[in-house]
Write an enzyme that holds these catalytic residues in place. Sequence first.
Site, PDB file in Angstrom:
ATOM      1  N   GLY A  13      38.660  45.368  34.799  1.00 10.08           N
ATOM      2  CA  GLY A  13      38.841  46.576  35.608  1.00 10.08           C
ATOM      3  C   GLY A  13      37.571  47.300  35.999  1.00 10.08           C
ATOM      4  O   GLY A  13      37.614  48.494  36.297  1.00 10.08           O
ATOM      5  N   SER A  14      36.443  46.594  36.058  1.00 10.18           N
ATOM      6  CA  SER A  14      35.216  47.313  36.418  1.00 10.18           C
ATOM      7  C   SER A  14      35.280  47.818  37.870  1.00 10.18           C
ATOM      8  O   SER A  14      34.749  48.892  38.176  1.00 10.18           O
ATOM      9  CB  SER A  14      33.974  46.448  36.185  1.00 10.18           C
ATOM     10  OG  SER A  14      33.918  45.406  37.115  1.00 10.18           O
ATOM     11  N   ASN A  15      35.954  47.079  38.731  1.00  4.88           N
ATOM     12  CA  ASN A  15      36.092  47.562  40.118  1.00  4.88           C
ATOM     13  C   ASN A  15      37.045  48.749  40.197  1.00  4.88           C
ATOM     14  O   ASN A  15      36.811  49.687  40.962  1.00  4.88           O
ATOM     15  CB  ASN A  15      36.575  46.431  41.036  1.00  4.88           C
ATOM     16  CG  ASN A  15      35.444  45.509  41.418  1.00  4.88           C
ATOM     17  OD1 ASN A  15      34.617  45.858  42.250  1.00  4.88           O
ATOM     18  ND2 ASN A  15      35.375  44.347  40.776  1.00  4.88           N
ATOM     19  N   LYS A  67      60.023  35.787  40.586  1.00  2.83           N
ATOM     20  CA  LYS A  67      58.940  36.501  41.274  1.00  2.83           C
ATOM     21  C   LYS A  67      59.470  37.616  42.167  1.00  2.83           C
ATOM     22  O   LYS A  67      58.866  38.684  42.281  1.00  2.83           O
ATOM     23  CB  LYS A  67      58.130  35.485  42.095  1.00  2.83           C
ATOM     24  CG  LYS A  67      56.954  36.063  42.815  1.00  2.83           C
ATOM     25  CD  LYS A  67      55.991  34.987  43.251  1.00  2.83           C
ATOM     26  CE  LYS A  67      54.884  35.568  44.079  1.00  2.83           C
ATOM     27  NZ  LYS A  67      53.689  34.732  44.102  1.00  2.83           N
ATOM     28  N   MET A  92      45.344  38.718  39.162  1.00 11.35           N
ATOM     29  CA  MET A  92      45.357  37.260  39.062  1.00 11.35           C
ATOM     30  C   MET A  92      46.717  36.655  39.457  1.00 11.35           C
ATOM     31  O   MET A  92      47.239  35.778  38.776  1.00 11.35           O
ATOM     32  CB  MET A  92      44.980  36.824  37.633  1.00 11.35           C
ATOM     33  CG  MET A  92      43.631  37.320  37.190  1.00 11.35           C
ATOM     34  SD  MET A  92      42.319  36.945  38.381  1.00 11.35           S
ATOM     35  CE  MET A  92      42.092  35.202  38.025  1.00 11.35           C
ATOM     36  N   ARG A  93      47.256  37.143  40.548  1.00  4.95           N
ATOM     37  CA  ARG A  93      48.551  36.679  41.006  1.00  4.95           C
ATOM     38  C   ARG A  93      48.554  36.635  42.535  1.00  4.95           C
ATOM     39  O   ARG A  93      47.926  37.487  43.170  1.00  4.95           O
ATOM     40  CB  ARG A  93      49.603  37.693  40.559  1.00  4.95           C
ATOM     41  CG  ARG A  93      50.741  37.122  39.831  1.00  4.95           C
ATOM     42  CD  ARG A  93      51.420  38.169  38.987  1.00  4.95           C
ATOM     43  NE  ARG A  93      51.027  37.988  37.618  1.00  4.95           N
ATOM     44  CZ  ARG A  93      51.472  37.008  36.850  1.00  4.95           C
ATOM     45  NH1 ARG A  93      52.332  36.139  37.311  1.00  4.95           N
ATOM     46  NH2 ARG A  93      51.053  36.879  35.616  1.00  4.95           N
ATOM     47  N   ASN A 109      41.382  42.759  49.288  1.00  2.00           N
ATOM     48  CA  ASN A 109      40.972  42.028  48.088  1.00  2.00           C
ATOM     49  C   ASN A 109      39.455  41.929  48.084  1.00  2.00           C
ATOM     50  O   ASN A 109      38.820  41.981  49.137  1.00  2.00           O
ATOM     51  CB  ASN A 109      41.582  40.621  48.095  1.00  2.00           C
ATOM     52  CG  ASN A 109      41.247  39.845  46.832  1.00  2.00           C
ATOM     53  OD1 ASN A 109      41.281  40.394  45.726  1.00  2.00           O
ATOM     54  ND2 ASN A 109      40.891  38.583  46.978  1.00  2.00           N
ATOM     55  N   HIS A 111      36.302  39.461  46.618  1.00  3.48           N
ATOM     56  CA  HIS A 111      36.072  38.116  46.082  1.00  3.48           C
ATOM     57  C   HIS A 111      34.567  37.908  45.861  1.00  3.48           C
ATOM     58  O   HIS A 111      33.769  38.233  46.742  1.00  3.48           O
ATOM     59  CB  HIS A 111      36.625  37.067  47.053  1.00  3.48           C
ATOM     60  CG  HIS A 111      36.518  35.691  46.506  1.00  3.48           C
ATOM     61  ND1 HIS A 111      37.384  35.218  45.530  1.00  3.48           N
ATOM     62  CD2 HIS A 111      35.627  34.700  46.742  1.00  3.48           C
ATOM     63  CE1 HIS A 111      37.028  33.986  45.205  1.00  3.48           C
ATOM     64  NE2 HIS A 111      35.965  33.649  45.937  1.00  3.48           N
TER      65      HIS A 111
HETATM   66  C1  GRF Z   1      35.752  40.570  40.439  1.00  4.28           C
HETATM   67  O1  GRF Z   1      34.644  39.708  40.351  1.00  4.28           O
HETATM   68  C2  GRF Z   1      36.453  40.379  41.751  1.00  4.28           C
HETATM   69  O2  GRF Z   1      35.613  39.994  42.782  1.00  4.28           O
HETATM   70  C3  GRF Z   1      37.427  39.284  41.432  1.00  4.28           C
HETATM   71  O3  GRF Z   1      37.852  39.525  40.125  1.00  4.28           O
HETATM   72  C4  GRF Z   1      36.812  40.208  39.418  1.00  4.28           C
HETATM   73  C5  GRF Z   1      37.437  41.409  38.793  1.00  4.28           C
HETATM   74  O4  GRF Z   1      36.539  42.076  37.940  1.00  4.28           O
HETATM   75  N1  GRF Z   1      38.511  39.257  42.391  1.00  4.28           N
HETATM   76  P1  GRF Z   1      36.908  43.469  37.321  1.00  4.28           P
HETATM   77  O5  GRF Z   1      38.222  43.275  36.538  1.00  4.28           O
HETATM   78  O6  GRF Z   1      37.070  44.457  38.434  1.00  4.28           O
HETATM   79  O7  GRF Z   1      35.778  43.805  36.399  1.00  4.28           O
END
Ligand code: GRF
Length: 204
Positions: A13-15, A67, A92-93, A109, A111
């Site tokens: 969850g760093s983002n 689902k 992750m889905r 999203n 990436h």
């Molecule tokens: C990030 O590298 C993002 O680009 C990818 O999953 C990772 C999630 O990292 N889709 P975090 O959980 O936000 O730290």
Amino acid sequence: MKRNIAVFASGRGSNFIALAKEAQRGRLKGANLALLVCDNPNAPVISAANKLKIKTLLVNPAVFPNKKAFEDAILRHLKENKIGLIVLAGFMRILSARFVKLYKNRIMNIHPSLLPAFKGAHAIKDAFGYGIKITGVTVHFVDDKMDHGPIILQREVAVLESETVDSLEEKIHKVEHNIYPEAVNLFIKGRLKVKGRKVLITTH
Ligand code: GRF
């Protein structure tokens, strides 16, 4: 009126934290980070949301028959919370085509590569192992194919000769934490216009 945002995350969850901090500093003007949607009961992002006092919806797919039922539960909460933008951050889905259609051009999203190179869950490792010299980060709208929708922003990251996969990962995450709030801000200001595969960034 402020636009309500939901962040979907499955792990660290760093983002999510970066976006929540930007919102709390008043740097996501016009937006309210209203909800975290998490599909993993063991994800560290849940305690991060608690600390930041952001409402969390935990939807464990194991307790749903299929689902569709899993996604319907999420959709119900999105409606209840009047969510206008979904931000996937390490979720992750793969969302179904039906779900994506309901929020067409309102799901983003991030990436950790310069798409279309190195799609999938191990992009940083894959790019590093390939011996790439420049990689980066992509923010894109989500369509029904993985890591595929129209590209909003991309930023490059150089891979130095002294680089390790860990140092590269750190550099990429730092870039992610800047570029994602930037993309969200453009969306909130109504500056993103999608034309086919192209996302035009308007001046106001
Ligand atoms: C990030 O590298 C993002 O680009 C990818 O999953 C990772 C999630 O990292 N889709 P975090 O959980 O936000 O730290």
